[in-house]
Design a protein around this motif. Structure first.
Motif, mmCIF file in Angstrom:
data_model
loop_
_atom_site.group_PDB
_atom_site.id
_atom_site.type_symbol
_atom_site.label_atom_id
_atom_site.label_comp_id
_atom_site.label_asym_id
_atom_site.label_seq_id
_atom_site.Cartn_x
_atom_site.Cartn_y
_atom_site.Cartn_z
ATOM 1 N N PRO A 160 17.053 21.192 58.132
ATOM 2 C CA PRO A 160 18.204 20.286 58.083
ATOM 3 C C PRO A 160 17.854 18.877 58.556
ATOM 4 O O PRO A 160 16.929 18.690 59.333
ATOM 5 N N PHE A 161 18.611 17.921 58.058
ATOM 6 C CA PHE A 161 18.490 16.545 58.533
ATOM 7 C C PHE A 161 18.716 16.528 60.047
ATOM 8 O O PHE A 161 19.663 17.143 60.539
ATOM 9 N N PRO A 162 17.846 15.859 60.830
ATOM 10 C CA PRO A 162 17.953 15.898 62.302
ATOM 11 C C PRO A 162 19.182 15.152 62.817
ATOM 12 O O PRO A 162 19.149 13.934 63.014
ATOM 13 N N VAL A 163 20.255 15.897 63.019
ATOM 14 C CA VAL A 163 21.514 15.290 63.477
ATOM 15 C C VAL A 163 21.336 14.606 64.827
ATOM 16 O O VAL A 163 21.997 13.607 65.129
ATOM 17 N N SER A 164 20.415 15.115 65.650
ATOM 18 C CA SER A 164 20.238 14.566 67.000
ATOM 19 C C SER A 164 19.822 13.103 66.982
ATOM 20 O O SER A 164 20.071 12.366 67.942
ATOM 21 N N LEU A 165 19.206 12.639 65.883
ATOM 22 C CA LEU A 165 18.760 11.249 65.815
ATOM 23 C C LEU A 165 19.932 10.275 65.808
ATOM 24 O O LEU A 165 19.777 9.111 66.178
ATOM 25 N N ALA A 166 21.106 10.743 65.365
ATOM 26 C CA ALA A 166 22.272 9.862 65.330
ATOM 27 C C ALA A 166 22.732 9.461 66.725
ATOM 28 O O ALA A 166 23.508 8.515 66.882
ATOM 29 N N LYS A 167 22.235 10.173 67.749
ATOM 30 C CA LYS A 167 22.652 9.881 69.125
ATOM 31 C C LYS A 167 21.806 8.783 69.771
ATOM 32 O O LYS A 167 22.119 8.336 70.871
ATOM 33 N N ILE A 168 20.724 8.384 69.092
ATOM 34 C CA ILE A 168 19.841 7.346 69.679
ATOM 35 C C ILE A 168 20.449 5.986 69.384
ATOM 36 O O ILE A 168 20.392 5.487 68.248
ATOM 37 N N THR A 169 21.002 5.366 70.384
ATOM 38 C CA THR A 169 21.716 4.104 70.184
ATOM 39 C C THR A 169 20.789 2.945 69.838
ATOM 40 O O THR A 169 21.211 1.971 69.223
ATOM 41 N N GLN A 170 19.503 3.038 70.240
ATOM 42 C CA GLN A 170 18.564 1.947 69.989
ATOM 43 C C GLN A 170 17.919 2.021 68.604
ATOM 44 O O GLN A 170 17.300 1.050 68.162
ATOM 45 N N LEU A 176 13.021 8.784 56.332
ATOM 46 C CA LEU A 176 12.704 10.201 56.168
ATOM 47 C C LEU A 176 12.533 10.544 54.695
ATOM 48 O O LEU A 176 12.648 11.714 54.296
ATOM 49 N N SER A 177 12.258 9.542 53.880
ATOM 50 C CA SER A 177 12.185 9.736 52.432
ATOM 51 C C SER A 177 10.995 10.609 52.034
ATOM 52 O O SER A 177 10.011 10.731 52.757
ATOM 53 N N TYR A 178 11.153 11.232 50.854
ATOM 54 C CA TYR A 178 10.092 12.034 50.245
ATOM 55 C C TYR A 178 9.610 13.161 51.148
ATOM 56 O O TYR A 178 8.449 13.279 51.494
ATOM 57 N N ASN A 179 10.581 13.989 51.546
ATOM 58 C CA ASN A 179 10.330 15.255 52.218
ATOM 59 C C ASN A 179 11.171 16.310 51.506
ATOM 60 O O ASN A 179 11.577 16.112 50.357
ATOM 61 N N ASN A 180 11.424 17.422 52.163
ATOM 62 C CA ASN A 180 12.255 18.485 51.583
ATOM 63 C C ASN A 180 13.391 18.840 52.526
ATOM 64 O O ASN A 180 13.692 20.008 52.756
ATOM 65 N N LEU A 181 14.015 17.808 53.094
ATOM 66 C CA LEU A 181 15.095 18.016 54.045
ATOM 67 C C LEU A 181 16.386 18.368 53.312
ATOM 68 O O LEU A 181 16.588 18.018 52.146
ATOM 69 N N SER A 182 17.279 19.038 54.029
ATOM 70 C CA SER A 182 18.588 19.383 53.474
ATOM 71 C C SER A 182 19.684 18.689 54.264
ATOM 72 O O SER A 182 19.467 18.254 55.403
ATOM 73 N N GLY A 183 20.864 18.593 53.673
ATOM 74 C CA GLY A 183 21.982 17.898 54.307
ATOM 75 C C GLY A 183 22.735 18.810 55.275
ATOM 76 O O GLY A 183 22.319 19.950 55.517
ATOM 77 N N PRO A 184 23.860 18.346 55.812
ATOM 78 C CA PRO A 184 24.442 17.026 55.540
ATOM 79 C C PRO A 184 23.767 15.912 56.326
ATOM 80 O O PRO A 184 23.056 16.177 57.296
ATOM 81 N N VAL A 185 24.026 14.664 55.886
ATOM 82 C CA VAL A 185 23.479 13.492 56.557
ATOM 83 C C VAL A 185 24.547 12.911 57.476
ATOM 84 O O VAL A 185 25.648 12.597 57.013
ATOM 85 N N PRO A 186 24.264 12.771 58.749
ATOM 86 C CA PRO A 186 25.267 12.201 59.666
ATOM 87 C C PRO A 186 25.450 10.708 59.430
ATOM 88 O O PRO A 186 24.661 10.078 58.732
ATOM 89 N N LYS A 187 26.456 10.159 60.027
ATOM 90 C CA LYS A 187 26.742 8.732 59.869
ATOM 91 C C LYS A 187 25.822 7.916 60.782
ATOM 92 O O LYS A 187 25.645 8.226 61.954
ATOM 93 N N PHE A 188 25.259 6.863 60.190
ATOM 94 C CA PHE A 188 24.443 5.925 60.948
ATOM 95 C C PHE A 188 25.035 4.529 60.740
ATOM 96 O O PHE A 188 24.527 3.741 59.956
ATOM 97 N N SER A 222 26.046 1.431 54.584
ATOM 98 C CA SER A 222 27.191 1.940 55.326
ATOM 99 C C SER A 222 27.754 3.127 54.563
ATOM 100 O O SER A 222 28.212 2.981 53.431
ATOM 101 N N LEU A 223 27.726 4.302 55.164
ATOM 102 C CA LEU A 223 28.172 5.510 54.472
ATOM 103 C C LEU A 223 29.677 5.520 54.238
ATOM 104 O O LEU A 223 30.173 6.245 53.394
ATOM 105 N N ASN A 224 30.442 4.699 54.977
ATOM 106 C CA ASN A 224 31.891 4.706 54.860
ATOM 107 C C ASN A 224 32.415 3.701 53.843
ATOM 108 O O ASN A 224 33.598 3.697 53.524
#
Length: 536
Positions: A160-170, A176-188, A222-224
């Motif tokens: 899965p897409f690493p949801v934990s990365l969305a918590k890094i404020t910096q 992460l392009s050209y891998n075999n990751l799966s969704g969902p993609v969190p909001k950045f 912007s995903l929104n």
């Protein structure tokens, strides 16, 4: 036989008198950063030998290739991009807790991303792109609160897409392009990222997420935001701002390059194409880079005589048949290479003695620093002690006396006196007649005769460094004498200081063995004396 035993006992008693105490004979623990990096090296395959000077006996790794250190001699950067490295990345990288940059892109590293990377609190840049990494992206990377730049693109990562990365404020850049990751993609929100080329994410229903250009620097999305004209305007504005920033960066780099070039040109007033022949720097010959390039067959690996923390030494032959040793310094734009270059030139101008390695000439251009020495046909004492046939005792005695004369000259007859700081068998060379010549003054320091010591960062080789220097950073002629004592022990035993400990399965055992032998010999002699008096 009695004379031989008496001579042996005398030698060891002499060493005992030179020892300060049993406590001072113990070795300091090896630098944990050295251990971590050596473990990383062991896990990698290095076809071009770019990590050859990662010596496990080093006090610290700050003079190693591909390593950047802070002013406190702590490792803050590991960068070996495009070096054809393969193998796997060891989890001991998590022990380098001061790391700020890890740049290993464009290699062939396989295996999983070590979760221990999440234990690097100061890490700002992590680039493992264009490798052969597999497995999931560790959730521990979400603990990297200082991370600003992350590239893991062009690997074979799954899960899965690493949801934990969305918590890094910096975090400002994520690819992460050209891998075999799966969704969902969190909001950045207001983040630059790219997930193009992940088939399980970039399907027909996720075109807004995957609309970035796959071959360029990812744009901000912007995903929104709803699709349509509003997005187009934002994209145009984003492009305009990006181009402006790129122009400013290029201008800044051009100015920095110009200043750096001017600084390099001022060193010894030598330009890109220095003139041949003698110059005002003593009788040292000013070689052109082309001349040394031809002499060493374009610095062929076949001509390498040795590798050290500051660069490789090559065998070279001039057009007139003269054989030379050419040291090509690395990191000429940084602290270590330039520092050694200046130090060697300064020391050689002060110290001229038959038991000290003389400098024939040098080459200095804005991009290169090279030092040229006479070729020592019999190599170093360290190499000859392991070679066949073994050195006879008269030759070993002559080597010890020659090295002692060289050090005595540095300590007593130079003004200011010179502290070598790295006396060991590898730095004592042998000429055609096995005359000892002390070389490698890259760590040497000048010391006024009225001063008792100089305080510096600890440098040298584990097993050859005086305990008080390790604990206080204070070096003097006494630290050289300690190194000379280890050299004598190596001449007698034929083994390196650390090899000796491994032979009898006890870490750092050479000095401890001498101490215990002396205690035993003294006890045996006292016992014999008592028996003699009783018999009398």
């Amino acid at each position: 036989m009695a004379i031989s035993n008496r001579r042996c006992r005398f030698l060891f008693l002499l060493f005992c008198l030179c020892s300060c105490s049993r406590v001072s004979l113990s070795y300091e623990p090896r630098n944990h950063e050295v251990e971590a990096l050596v473990s990383i090296k062991n896990g990698l395959n290095d076809p071009h030998g770019v990590l050859n000077n990662w010596d496990e006996d080093s006090v610290d790794p700050c003079s190693w290739a591909m390593i950047t250190c802070s002013s406190e001699n702590l490792v803050i950067g590991l960068g070996a991009p495009s070096q054809s490295l393969s193998g796997s990345l060891s989890g001991t990288i998590g022990n380098l807790t001061n790391l700020r940059q890890v740049l290993l892109q464009n290699n062939n590293i396989s295996g999983e991303i070590p979760p221990e990377l999440g234990a690097l609190p100061k890490l700002q840049t992590l680039d493992l792109s264009n490798n052969r990494l597999s497995g999931v992206i560790p959730s521990s990377l979400g603990q990297l609160n200082s991370l600003q730049y992350l590239r893991l693109n062009n690997n074979s990562l799954t899960g899965p897409f690493p949801v934990s990365l969305a918590k890094i404020t910096q975090l400002a850049f994520l690819d992460l392009s050209y891998n075999n990751l799966s969704g969902p993609v969190p909001k950045f929100p207001a983040r630059t990222f790219n997930v193009v080329g992940n088939p399980l994410i970039c399907g027909s229903s996720s075109t807004d997420v995957c609309s970035g250009s796959p071959n360029s620097v990812p744009l901000s999305f912007s995903l929104n935001a709803p699709p349509g004209q509003h997005n187009s305007k934002k994209l145009v504005i984003g492009l305009g701002v990006s181009l402006s920033v790129v122009c400013l960066i290029l201008i800044a780099l051009a100015l920095l390059w110009h200043r750096k070039r001017q600084r390099n040109l001022n060193i010894l007033n030598i330009g890109d194409k220095p003139e041949e022949g003698l110059i005002s720097l003593g009788n040292l010959r000013n070689f052109t880079f082309r001349e040394l390039q031809l002499a060493t067959d374009n610095f062929s690996s076949k001509n390498i005589l040795g590798a050290g923390g500051f660069g490789n030494v090559y065998r070279g032959k001039l057009g007139d048949g003269t054989t030379l040793a050419v040291k090509r310094l690395k990191d000429v734009a940084g602290t270590f290479g330039e520092s050694q270059f200046r130090t060697e030139l300064e020391m050689i101008s002060l110290a001229v003695h038959r038991n000290l390695l003389r400098l024939i000439g040098y080459c200095a251009t804005p991009n290169e620093r090279l030092l040229v020495y006479p070729y020592m046909s019999n190599g170093s004492v360290a190499s000859r002690l392991r070679a066949k046939p073994a050195l006879d005792w008269n030759t070993r005695k002559r080597i010890a006396i020659g090295a002692a004369r060289g050090l005595l000259y540095l300590h007593e007859q130079c003004d200011p006196k010179i502290i070598h700081r790295d006396v060991k068998a590898a730095n004592v060379l042998l000429d055609d007649f096995y005359e000892a010549v002390v070389g490698d003054f890259g760590l040497a320091k000048l010391l006024d005769h009225s001063d008792s010591h100089v305080t510096t960062a600890v440098r040298g080789t584990v097993g050859h460094i005086a305990p008080e220097y390790l604990s206080t950073g204070q070096s003097s002629e006494k630290t050289d004498v300690f190194g000379f004592g280890i050299l004598l022990l190596e001449l007698i035993t034929g083994m390196r200081a650390l090899e000796f400990g491994k032979t009898i399965n006890q870490k750092g055992a050479m000095l401890e063995w001498v101490s215990s032998f002396c205690s035993y010999s003294l006890g045996e002699e006292n016992s014999a004396g008592k028996k003699s008096r009783s018999a009398g």
